[in-house]
Design a protein around this motif. Structure first.
Motif, PDB file in Angstrom:
ATOM      1  N   ALA A  51       1.332  -1.200  -0.208  1.00 37.49           N
ATOM      2  CA  ALA A  51       0.551   0.041   0.085  1.00 37.49           C
ATOM      3  C   ALA A  51       1.240   1.543  -0.089  1.00 37.49           C
ATOM      4  O   ALA A  51       2.473   0.940   0.633  1.00 37.49           O
ATOM      5  N   ILE A  52       0.503   2.142  -0.789  1.00 41.80           N
ATOM      6  CA  ILE A  52       1.451   3.681  -1.010  1.00 41.80           C
ATOM      7  C   ILE A  52       0.041   4.461  -0.943  1.00 41.80           C
ATOM      8  O   ILE A  52      -0.794   4.276  -0.670  1.00 41.80           O
ATOM      9  N   TYR A  92      -3.839   6.546   1.077  1.00 42.67           N
ATOM     10  CA  TYR A  92      -3.768   4.375   0.499  1.00 42.67           C
ATOM     11  C   TYR A  92      -4.208   3.941  -0.177  1.00 42.67           C
ATOM     12  O   TYR A  92      -5.968   4.317  -0.683  1.00 42.67           O
ATOM     13  N   ALA A  93      -3.518   3.094  -0.830  1.00 44.29           N
ATOM     14  CA  ALA A  93      -3.645   3.108  -2.317  1.00 44.29           C
ATOM     15  C   ALA A  93      -3.426   2.157  -2.693  1.00 44.29           C
ATOM     16  O   ALA A  93      -1.911   1.457  -1.974  1.00 44.29           O
ATOM     17  N   VAL A  94      -3.715   0.089  -2.527  1.00 47.88           N
ATOM     18  CA  VAL A  94      -3.161  -0.971  -3.409  1.00 47.88           C
ATOM     19  C   VAL A  94      -2.998  -0.761  -4.835  1.00 47.88           C
ATOM     20  O   VAL A  94      -4.204  -0.504  -5.592  1.00 47.88           O
ATOM     21  N   PRO A  95      -1.680  -1.783  -4.665  1.00 47.20           N
ATOM     22  CA  PRO A  95      -2.066  -2.155  -6.395  1.00 47.20           C
ATOM     23  C   PRO A  95      -3.025  -3.483  -6.723  1.00 47.20           C
ATOM     24  O   PRO A  95      -3.571  -3.792  -5.497  1.00 47.20           O
ATOM     25  N   GLU A  96      -3.682  -3.290  -8.240  1.00 49.04           N
ATOM     26  CA  GLU A  96      -4.338  -3.968  -8.306  1.00 49.04           C
ATOM     27  C   GLU A  96      -3.956  -5.825  -8.141  1.00 49.04           C
ATOM     28  O   GLU A  96      -4.849  -6.431  -7.943  1.00 49.04           O
ATOM     29  N   GLN A  97      -2.739  -6.101  -8.353  1.00 47.87           N
ATOM     30  CA  GLN A  97      -2.336  -7.407  -8.187  1.00 47.87           C
ATOM     31  C   GLN A  97      -1.413  -7.963  -6.663  1.00 47.87           C
ATOM     32  O   GLN A  97      -0.633  -8.798  -6.333  1.00 47.87           O
ATOM     33  N   SER A  98      -2.440  -6.557  -5.612  1.00 48.89           N
ATOM     34  CA  SER A  98      -1.234  -6.606  -4.200  1.00 48.89           C
ATOM     35  C   SER A  98      -1.568  -7.844  -3.459  1.00 48.89           C
ATOM     36  O   SER A  98      -0.550  -8.621  -3.086  1.00 48.89           O
ATOM     37  N   MET A  99      -2.734  -8.476  -3.650  1.00 48.88           N
ATOM     38  CA  MET A  99      -3.351  -9.768  -2.406  1.00 48.88           C
ATOM     39  C   MET A  99      -2.795 -11.149  -3.470  1.00 48.88           C
ATOM     40  O   MET A  99      -2.517 -12.416  -2.581  1.00 48.88           O
ATOM     41  N   GLU A 100      -2.286 -11.256  -4.873  1.00 55.06           N
ATOM     42  CA  GLU A 100      -1.906 -12.078  -5.554  1.00 55.06           C
ATOM     43  C   GLU A 100      -0.497 -12.731  -5.082  1.00 55.06           C
ATOM     44  O   GLU A 100       0.015 -14.024  -5.183  1.00 55.06           O
ATOM     45  N   ALA A 101       0.464 -11.465  -4.380  1.00 54.32           N
ATOM     46  CA  ALA A 101       1.897 -11.732  -3.863  1.00 54.32           C
ATOM     47  C   ALA A 101       1.530 -12.103  -2.785  1.00 54.32           C
ATOM     48  O   ALA A 101       2.872 -12.510  -1.788  1.00 54.32           O
ATOM     49  N   THR A 102       0.424 -12.100  -1.720  1.00 52.27           N
ATOM     50  CA  THR A 102       0.731 -12.140  -0.352  1.00 52.27           C
ATOM     51  C   THR A 102      -0.249 -13.971  -0.055  1.00 52.27           C
ATOM     52  O   THR A 102       0.710 -14.641   0.771  1.00 52.27           O
ATOM     53  N   VAL A 103       0.160 -14.404  -1.400  1.00 55.17           N
ATOM     54  CA  VAL A 103      -0.404 -15.947  -1.223  1.00 55.17           C
ATOM     55  C   VAL A 103       1.138 -16.729  -2.693  1.00 55.17           C
ATOM     56  O   VAL A 103       0.493 -16.677  -3.494  1.00 55.17           O
ATOM     57  N   PRO A 104       2.019 -18.011  -2.201  1.00 55.12           N
ATOM     58  CA  PRO A 104       2.159 -18.309  -3.034  1.00 55.12           C
ATOM     59  C   PRO A 104       1.350 -19.129  -4.029  1.00 55.12           C
ATOM     60  O   PRO A 104       0.947 -19.954  -3.776  1.00 55.12           O
ATOM     61  N   GLN A 105       1.315 -18.584  -5.500  1.00 51.88           N
ATOM     62  CA  GLN A 105       0.624 -19.442  -6.889  1.00 51.88           C
ATOM     63  C   GLN A 105       0.817 -20.519  -7.495  1.00 51.88           C
ATOM     64  O   GLN A 105       1.927 -19.819  -7.742  1.00 51.88           O
TER      65      GLN A 105
END
Length: 217
Positions: free
Chosen positions: A59-60, A71-84
């Protein structure tokens, strides 16, 4: 507020999902404001933990159209939280490997115990189910963000791209009363035999998901 019809496991993944949704739907200018919004969702979190969560979501602060910093989050931020896994074949392979490893561990570690105690096949089955449940808990604690039951159906939300992996993990463990699963990108639909089973399995999923993690971890 975030949709309250869904029940959330008390896991870090679920909390991150709520934070991301808040940042996408509300104008948040400070961590204190974000803490208040989370409190309205029934989530208590320290400022230190919240700072780590914001870092995790990448978040930035950006300048809004009104000129304030939000505050804003990148579109793919949640994808980075779980190894896919990168594709469906790899998803299946990883899920199969995880459960095969669990079975192998069970066979190696419990053979002498079963012999020594002269336990029945029913006891051996219970041990296997327990170990499979522990393995499933480790998988789902990082994947399930919310769960809701509607009639004989259960809707499970996951981070983006994780639904097929979660469904595969569930499919590999025979679950009494469950007819099957259907997975999209971030949603798993579980079909059960009746409404009562759906309610029972929803509570079971919540318990399984949060037994491998805690809200403020």
């Amino acid at each position: 507020m975030v949709d309250s019809s869904f029940q959330r496991p008390q896991t870090r993944t679920a909390r991150l999902s709520v934070i991301e949704e808040i940042l996408r739907n509300y104008i948040i200018t400070s961590q204190a404001q974000l803490q208040d919004q989370l409190a309205q969702e029934g989530i208590s979190v320290t400022q230190a933990t919240l700072s780590r969560d914001l870092d995790e979501l990448q978040a930035i602060k950006i300048r809004s159209a009104q000129g304030s910093m939000v505050y804003a989050v990148p579109e793919q931020s949640m994808e980075a939280t779980v190894p896919q896994p990168t594709n469906a074949a790899e998803q299946h392979a990883l899920s199969e490997e995880a459960f095969d490893n669990t079975l192998n561990t069970h066979e190696n570690n419990n053979e002498s115990t079963v012999t020594a105690l002269d336990t029945s096949m029913q006891a051996e089955h219970a041990i296997r189910e327990s170990k499979l449940e522990q393995q499933l808990s480790r998988i789902l604690s990082g994947l399930v963000t919310s769960v809701v039951a509607a009639n004989n159906l259960i809707v499970v939300h996951t981070p983006s791209g994780a639904a097929q992996y979660a469904a595969s993990a569930l499919d590999r463990q025979p679950l009494e009363g469950v007819l099957g699963t259907i997975a999209g990108d971030d949603t798993v639909l579980i079909i059960t035999v009746n409404n009562d089973v759906a309610q029972e399995r929803m509570q079971w999923l919540l318990s399984i998901a949060q037994s491998g993690n805690t809200f403020n971890r």
